[in-house]
Design a protein around this motif. Structure first.
Motif, PDB file in Angstrom:
ATOM      1  N   ILE A  67       0.601  -1.649   0.452  1.00 20.71           N
ATOM      2  CA  ILE A  67       0.381  -0.143  -0.006  1.00 20.71           C
ATOM      3  C   ILE A  67       0.739   1.435  -0.155  1.00 20.71           C
ATOM      4  O   ILE A  67       0.167   2.724  -0.555  1.00 20.71           O
ATOM      5  N   LYS A  70       1.973   3.236  -3.330  1.00 25.58           N
ATOM      6  CA  LYS A  70       0.408   4.046  -3.772  1.00 25.58           C
ATOM      7  C   LYS A  70      -0.134   4.467  -3.568  1.00 25.58           C
ATOM      8  O   LYS A  70       0.064   5.763  -4.432  1.00 25.58           O
ATOM      9  N   ILE A  71       0.231   4.619  -1.578  1.00 16.64           N
ATOM     10  CA  ILE A  71       0.453   6.075  -1.884  1.00 16.64           C
ATOM     11  C   ILE A  71       1.370   7.013  -2.228  1.00 16.64           C
ATOM     12  O   ILE A  71       0.818   8.032  -2.634  1.00 16.64           O
ATOM     13  N   GLY A  74       0.639   7.930  -5.134  1.00 16.22           N
ATOM     14  CA  GLY A  74      -0.430   8.968  -5.774  1.00 16.22           C
ATOM     15  C   GLY A  74      -0.234  10.323  -5.611  1.00 16.22           C
ATOM     16  O   GLY A  74      -0.715  11.072  -5.422  1.00 16.22           O
ATOM     17  N   PRO A 116      -9.968  11.291  -3.473  1.00 14.68           N
ATOM     18  CA  PRO A 116     -10.208   9.588  -4.267  1.00 14.68           C
ATOM     19  C   PRO A 116     -10.662   9.210  -3.078  1.00 14.68           C
ATOM     20  O   PRO A 116     -10.078   8.763  -1.630  1.00 14.68           O
ATOM     21  N   ILE A 117     -11.928   8.281  -3.630  1.00 11.10           N
ATOM     22  CA  ILE A 117     -12.229   7.115  -2.527  1.00 11.10           C
ATOM     23  C   ILE A 117     -11.292   6.425  -2.075  1.00 11.10           C
ATOM     24  O   ILE A 117     -11.348   5.972  -1.199  1.00 11.10           O
ATOM     25  N   SER A 118     -10.075   6.083  -2.799  1.00 12.41           N
ATOM     26  CA  SER A 118      -8.871   5.104  -2.372  1.00 12.41           C
ATOM     27  C   SER A 118      -8.590   5.778  -1.029  1.00 12.41           C
ATOM     28  O   SER A 118      -8.177   5.303   0.178  1.00 12.41           O
ATOM     29  N   TYR A 119      -8.557   7.246  -0.482  1.00 13.14           N
ATOM     30  CA  TYR A 119      -8.275   8.272   0.133  1.00 13.14           C
ATOM     31  C   TYR A 119      -8.994   7.743   1.695  1.00 13.14           C
ATOM     32  O   TYR A 119      -8.682   7.888   2.785  1.00 13.14           O
ATOM     33  N   ILE A 121     -12.065   5.520   1.937  1.00 15.54           N
ATOM     34  CA  ILE A 121     -11.920   4.578   2.461  1.00 15.54           C
ATOM     35  C   ILE A 121     -11.253   4.596   4.413  1.00 15.54           C
ATOM     36  O   ILE A 121     -11.693   4.233   5.088  1.00 15.54           O
TER      37      ILE A 121
END
Length: 144
Positions: A67, A70-71, A74, A116-119, A121
């Protein structure tokens, strides 16, 4: 009581807890703040400054395997799309915002694209709600 019943009850309790927690933290800044204070709180609490600055303060979990990459990716993409540091500083000083920056921020706010949704969540309450959206749109309109 069967295992299925216990599982269903557990899931319902978990869902209720998450909903109550989200409702408790997903609200606009308090009315005691000035208009400027509300704009500062919205930008600060929504996580904009985590990705859209040159030297971001990444969360602790950005050091985790899988993860973390990805962070970090991003965050780099966020900064390359727009640097919000001058925007945030202009809000802090109640200064003028460039029309280009204001229109880009407005378009993202209106389209509900950020964060974004991933953030959102992993950071409940970071989503910009309707009242916060109105405050930022009004701020941008008044300070161009």
């Amino acid at each position: 009581m069967s295992i299925l019943s216990k599982t269903i009850i557990g899931v319902l309790i978990l869902a209720a807890t998450l909903i109550i927690t989200f409702r408790a933290i997903d609200h606009e800044p308090v009315n005691d703040l000035s208009f400027q204070g509300k704009a500062i709180a919205i930008i600060g609490n929504s996580g904009c400054m985590v990705c859209h600055v040159s030297n971001p303060k990444l969360p602790w979990y950005s050091k985790l395997p899988l993860i973390g990459n990805k962070i970090k990716r991003g965050s780099k993409e966020g900064f390359s799309s727009i640097n919000l540091q001058p925007y945030y500083e202009s809000i802090l000083s109640a200064g003028i915002i460039t029309k280009e920056t204001a229109s880009r921020v407005d378009s993202v706010i209106v389209a509900h694209d950020m964060p974004p949704i991933s953030y959102s969540i992993v950071r409940p309450g970071s989503r910009v709600n309707g009242k916060e959206r109105e405050i930022l749109l009004e701020w941008n309109k008044l300070h161009q």
